[in-house]
Every structure is written in structure tokens, then in C-alpha cells.
Scaffold this motif. Structure first.
Motif, PDB file in Angstrom:
ATOM      1  N   MET A 110       0.836  -1.178   0.000  1.00  0.00           N
ATOM      2  CA  MET A 110       0.000   0.000   0.000  1.00  0.00           C
ATOM      3  C   MET A 110       0.887   1.249   0.000  1.00  0.00           C
ATOM      4  SD  MET A 110      -2.775   1.333   2.803  1.00  0.00           S
ATOM      5  CE  MET A 110      -3.939   0.081   2.378  1.00  0.00           C
ATOM      6  N   SER A 111       0.510   2.217  -0.774  1.00  0.00           N
ATOM      7  CA  SER A 111       1.257   3.466  -0.853  1.00  0.00           C
ATOM      8  C   SER A 111       1.022   4.323   0.377  1.00  0.00           C
ATOM      9  CB  SER A 111       0.822   4.257  -2.085  1.00  0.00           C
ATOM     10  OG  SER A 111       1.156   3.570  -3.256  1.00  0.00           O
ATOM     11  N   THR A 112       2.043   5.115   0.706  1.00  0.00           N
ATOM     12  CA  THR A 112       1.923   6.098   1.781  1.00  0.00           C
ATOM     13  C   THR A 112       1.839   7.471   1.146  1.00  0.00           C
ATOM     14  OG1 THR A 112       3.149   4.750   3.346  1.00  0.00           O
ATOM     15  CG2 THR A 112       3.045   7.115   3.792  1.00  0.00           C
ATOM     16  N   ILE A 113       0.796   8.190   1.478  1.00  0.00           N
ATOM     17  CA  ILE A 113       0.598   9.548   0.992  1.00  0.00           C
ATOM     18  C   ILE A 113       0.919  10.490   2.143  1.00  0.00           C
ATOM     19  CG2 ILE A 113      -1.072  11.213   0.080  1.00  0.00           C
ATOM     20  CD1 ILE A 113      -2.662   8.714  -0.957  1.00  0.00           C
ATOM     21  N   GLN A 114       1.818  11.431   1.890  1.00  0.00           N
ATOM     22  CA  GLN A 114       2.188  12.419   2.901  1.00  0.00           C
ATOM     23  C   GLN A 114       1.823  13.806   2.381  1.00  0.00           C
ATOM     24  OE1 GLN A 114       6.364  11.142   3.064  1.00  0.00           O
ATOM     25  NE2 GLN A 114       6.047  10.853   5.272  1.00  0.00           N
ATOM     26  N   ILE A 115       1.097  14.555   3.199  1.00  0.00           N
ATOM     27  CA  ILE A 115       0.699  15.911   2.860  1.00  0.00           C
ATOM     28  C   ILE A 115       1.456  16.866   3.768  1.00  0.00           C
ATOM     29  CG2 ILE A 115      -1.197  17.571   2.785  1.00  0.00           C
ATOM     30  CD1 ILE A 115      -2.319  14.150   2.545  1.00  0.00           C
ATOM     31  N   PHE A 116       2.182  17.793   3.148  1.00  0.00           N
ATOM     32  CA  PHE A 116       2.923  18.813   3.874  1.00  0.00           C
ATOM     33  C   PHE A 116       2.202  20.136   3.644  1.00  0.00           C
ATOM     34  CE2 PHE A 116       5.770  15.320   3.304  1.00  0.00           C
ATOM     35  CZ  PHE A 116       6.475  15.270   4.491  1.00  0.00           C
ATOM     36  N   ASP A 117       1.423  20.533   4.650  1.00  0.00           N
ATOM     37  CA  ASP A 117       0.610  21.748   4.579  1.00  0.00           C
ATOM     38  C   ASP A 117       1.441  22.993   4.851  1.00  0.00           C
ATOM     39  OD1 ASP A 117      -2.158  20.846   4.208  1.00  0.00           O
ATOM     40  OD2 ASP A 117      -1.971  19.950   6.196  1.00  0.00           O
ATOM     41  N   PRO A 118       0.988  24.144   4.322  1.00  0.00           N
ATOM     42  CA  PRO A 118       1.596  25.396   4.767  1.00  0.00           C
ATOM     43  C   PRO A 118       1.237  25.625   6.234  1.00  0.00           C
ATOM     44  CG  PRO A 118      -0.319  25.826   3.381  1.00  0.00           C
ATOM     45  CD  PRO A 118      -0.081  24.340   3.367  1.00  0.00           C
ATOM     46  N   ALA A 119       1.740  26.684   6.804  1.00  0.00           N
ATOM     47  CA  ALA A 119       1.420  27.000   8.199  1.00  0.00           C
ATOM     48  C   ALA A 119      -0.071  27.319   8.301  1.00  0.00           C
ATOM     49  CB  ALA A 119       2.260  28.178   8.670  1.00  0.00           C
ATOM     50  N   LEU A 120      -0.794  26.477   9.019  1.00  0.00           N
ATOM     51  CA  LEU A 120      -2.241  26.630   9.202  1.00  0.00           C
ATOM     52  C   LEU A 120      -2.559  26.607  10.687  1.00  0.00           C
ATOM     53  CD1 LEU A 120      -3.422  23.910   6.640  1.00  0.00           C
ATOM     54  CD2 LEU A 120      -3.449  26.377   6.266  1.00  0.00           C
ATOM     55  N   CYS A 121      -3.606  27.336  11.067  1.00  0.00           N
ATOM     56  CA  CYS A 121      -4.021  27.244  12.467  1.00  0.00           C
ATOM     57  C   CYS A 121      -4.730  25.916  12.717  1.00  0.00           C
ATOM     58  CB  CYS A 121      -4.891  28.433  12.860  1.00  0.00           C
ATOM     59  SG  CYS A 121      -6.439  28.547  11.966  1.00  0.00           S
ATOM     60  N   CYS A 122      -5.396  25.386  11.681  1.00  0.00           N
ATOM     61  CA  CYS A 122      -6.010  24.056  11.768  1.00  0.00           C
ATOM     62  C   CYS A 122      -6.095  23.485  10.364  1.00  0.00           C
ATOM     63  CB  CYS A 122      -7.384  24.122  12.424  1.00  0.00           C
ATOM     64  SG  CYS A 122      -8.635  24.926  11.404  1.00  0.00           S
ATOM     65  N   SER A 123      -6.187  22.199  10.248  1.00  0.00           N
ATOM     66  CA  SER A 123      -6.170  21.556   8.935  1.00  0.00           C
ATOM     67  C   SER A 123      -7.543  21.404   8.300  1.00  0.00           C
ATOM     68  CB  SER A 123      -5.510  20.184   9.047  1.00  0.00           C
ATOM     69  OG  SER A 123      -6.230  19.377   9.941  1.00  0.00           O
ATOM     70  N   THR A 124      -8.598  21.777   9.032  1.00  0.00           N
ATOM     71  CA  THR A 124      -9.942  21.575   8.498  1.00  0.00           C
ATOM     72  C   THR A 124     -10.422  22.712   7.614  1.00  0.00           C
ATOM     73  OG1 THR A 124     -10.984  22.618  10.396  1.00  0.00           O
ATOM     74  CG2 THR A 124     -10.625  20.220  10.513  1.00  0.00           C
ATOM     75  N   GLY A 125      -9.866  23.898   7.790  1.00  0.00           N
ATOM     76  CA  GLY A 125     -10.303  25.046   7.002  1.00  0.00           C
ATOM     77  C   GLY A 125     -11.488  25.782   7.584  1.00  0.00           C
ATOM     78  N   VAL A 126     -11.953  25.369   8.752  1.00  0.00           N
ATOM     79  CA  VAL A 126     -13.123  26.022   9.346  1.00  0.00           C
ATOM     80  C   VAL A 126     -12.779  26.846  10.588  1.00  0.00           C
ATOM     81  CG1 VAL A 126     -14.821  24.399   8.436  1.00  0.00           C
ATOM     82  CG2 VAL A 126     -13.752  23.933  10.632  1.00  0.00           C
ATOM     83  N   CYS A 127     -11.525  27.194  10.755  1.00  0.00           N
ATOM     84  CA  CYS A 127     -11.164  28.015  11.900  1.00  0.00           C
ATOM     85  C   CYS A 127     -11.089  29.478  11.463  1.00  0.00           C
ATOM     86  CB  CYS A 127      -9.847  27.555  12.521  1.00  0.00           C
ATOM     87  SG  CYS A 127      -8.542  27.288  11.322  1.00  0.00           S
ATOM     88  N   GLY A 128     -11.356  30.364  12.379  1.00  0.00           N
ATOM     89  CA  GLY A 128     -11.324  31.786  12.062  1.00  0.00           C
ATOM     90  C   GLY A 128     -12.574  32.230  11.329  1.00  0.00           C
ATOM     91  N   VAL A 129     -12.531  33.435  10.825  1.00  0.00           N
ATOM     92  CA  VAL A 129     -13.712  33.998  10.163  1.00  0.00           C
ATOM     93  C   VAL A 129     -13.768  33.658   8.676  1.00  0.00           C
ATOM     94  CG1 VAL A 129     -14.014  35.886  11.795  1.00  0.00           C
ATOM     95  CG2 VAL A 129     -12.508  36.198   9.836  1.00  0.00           C
ATOM     96  N   ASP A 130     -12.618  33.348   8.078  1.00  0.00           N
ATOM     97  CA  ASP A 130     -12.568  33.018   6.656  1.00  0.00           C
ATOM     98  C   ASP A 130     -12.496  31.511   6.461  1.00  0.00           C
ATOM     99  OD1 ASP A 130     -12.540  35.696   5.817  1.00  0.00           O
ATOM    100  OD2 ASP A 130     -10.371  35.811   6.139  1.00  0.00           O
ATOM    101  N   VAL A 131     -13.634  30.905   6.165  1.00  0.00           N
ATOM    102  CA  VAL A 131     -13.678  29.465   5.925  1.00  0.00           C
ATOM    103  C   VAL A 131     -13.106  29.203   4.537  1.00  0.00           C
ATOM    104  CG1 VAL A 131     -15.200  27.474   5.630  1.00  0.00           C
ATOM    105  CG2 VAL A 131     -15.654  29.136   7.438  1.00  0.00           C
ATOM    106  N   ASP A 132     -12.138  28.304   4.461  1.00  0.00           N
ATOM    107  CA  ASP A 132     -11.519  27.934   3.191  1.00  0.00           C
ATOM    108  C   ASP A 132     -12.219  26.675   2.682  1.00  0.00           C
ATOM    109  OD1 ASP A 132      -9.930  27.050   1.092  1.00  0.00           O
ATOM    110  OD2 ASP A 132      -8.055  27.561   2.100  1.00  0.00           O
ATOM    111  N   GLN A 133     -13.124  26.855   1.725  1.00  0.00           N
ATOM    112  CA  GLN A 133     -13.926  25.734   1.223  1.00  0.00           C
ATOM    113  C   GLN A 133     -13.050  24.653   0.603  1.00  0.00           C
ATOM    114  OE1 GLN A 133     -17.252  25.352   1.829  1.00  0.00           O
ATOM    115  NE2 GLN A 133     -16.877  23.285   1.069  1.00  0.00           N
ATOM    116  N   GLN A 134     -11.934  25.036  -0.008  1.00  0.00           N
ATOM    117  CA  GLN A 134     -11.017  24.051  -0.582  1.00  0.00           C
ATOM    118  C   GLN A 134     -10.490  23.112   0.503  1.00  0.00           C
ATOM    119  OE1 GLN A 134      -7.507  25.762  -2.328  1.00  0.00           O
ATOM    120  NE2 GLN A 134      -6.782  23.812  -3.106  1.00  0.00           N
TER     121      GLN A 134
END
Length: 118
Positions: A1-25
Motif C-alpha cells: 500500500m502506498s503512503t501519501i504524505q501531505i505537507f501543509d503550509p502554516a495553518l491554524c487548523c487543517s480543516t479550514g473552518v477556523c477563524g472567520v474566513d472558511v476555506d472551502q477548498q
């Protein structure tokens, strides 16, 4: 099985629903990640703000950041090789990389309808 690694930019949370600007992506991507994991994908996710040493200790990621900078994140590795950079993958890409077999629910449900069964 393959291992997928995601290296995110600096985020306050990985869900996109933190703060006032929700990132739908990020919301959509988080949903696709949950789906992939539920279907057996091996996925690791790292946040530059919370785990900077993981970025520094991985030679592929370190080299990428030296050449392209943090603004080129996210970076996705599949089995240690760069698969995608600069955007999050969609569900089809995750499915392919993780070798998830998708059963077409329409054809599966119509297969056994009627007098003949599969």
C-alpha cells in the motif's frame, strides 16, 4: 500500500473552518481525506506551523522548500516522491495514489434488481 504524505503550509487548523474566513477548498479536501482513510488509504499530514522539524528532516521536502519556498505548499509525496505541489489533490487523485477500488453504487444496486442476480 502506498503512503501519501501531505505537507501543509502554516495553518491554524487543517480543516479550514477556523477563524472567520472558511476555506472551502480545505473543507472539501478534509472530507476527501476522511473518505480515503475510511477506504484504507495510509495518509500522513503535517502542518508547517505545528511540525516544522518534520519538514526540515525530510530531504525531499527540505530541498523543495529551499528551491520553491513555503508559498509553494502544499506538497504531496507518494511513497517519498513528489506527486503534487501548490494545490491539494482531489478525490480522484487520492483514489489513484492509494489504489482504492471504487464500487459504482448505481451498477451494484441495479445488478441484482430484477430476476437475474450477479
Amino acid at each position: 500500500m502506498s503512503t501519501i504524505q501531505i505537507f501543509d503550509p502554516a495553518l491554524c487548523c487543517s480543516t479550514g473552518v477556523c477563524g472567520v474566513d472558511v476555506d472551502q477548498q480545505l473543507v472539501d479536501f478534509s472530507s476527501d481525506l476522511d473518505w480515503a482513510k475510511q477506504n484504507g488509504a495510509h495518509i500522513e499530514r503535517f502542518n508547517l506551523a505545528q511540525e516544522p522539524m518534520v519538514f526540515a528532516e525530510n530531504p525531499v521536502v527540505k530541498g523543495f522548500l529551499e528551491r520553491s519556498g513555503a508559498e509553494a505548499l502544499p506538497l504531496i509525496l507518494v511513497d517519498g516522491e513528489v506527486a503534487l505541489a501548490g494545490r491539494y489533490p482531489n478525490r480522484n487523485e487520492l483514489t489513484r495514489w492509494a489504489a482504492i477500488t471504487v464500487i459504482d453504487e448505481k451498477s451494484a444496486s441495479s445488478c441484482c434488481s430484477g430476476s437475474k442476480c450477479c
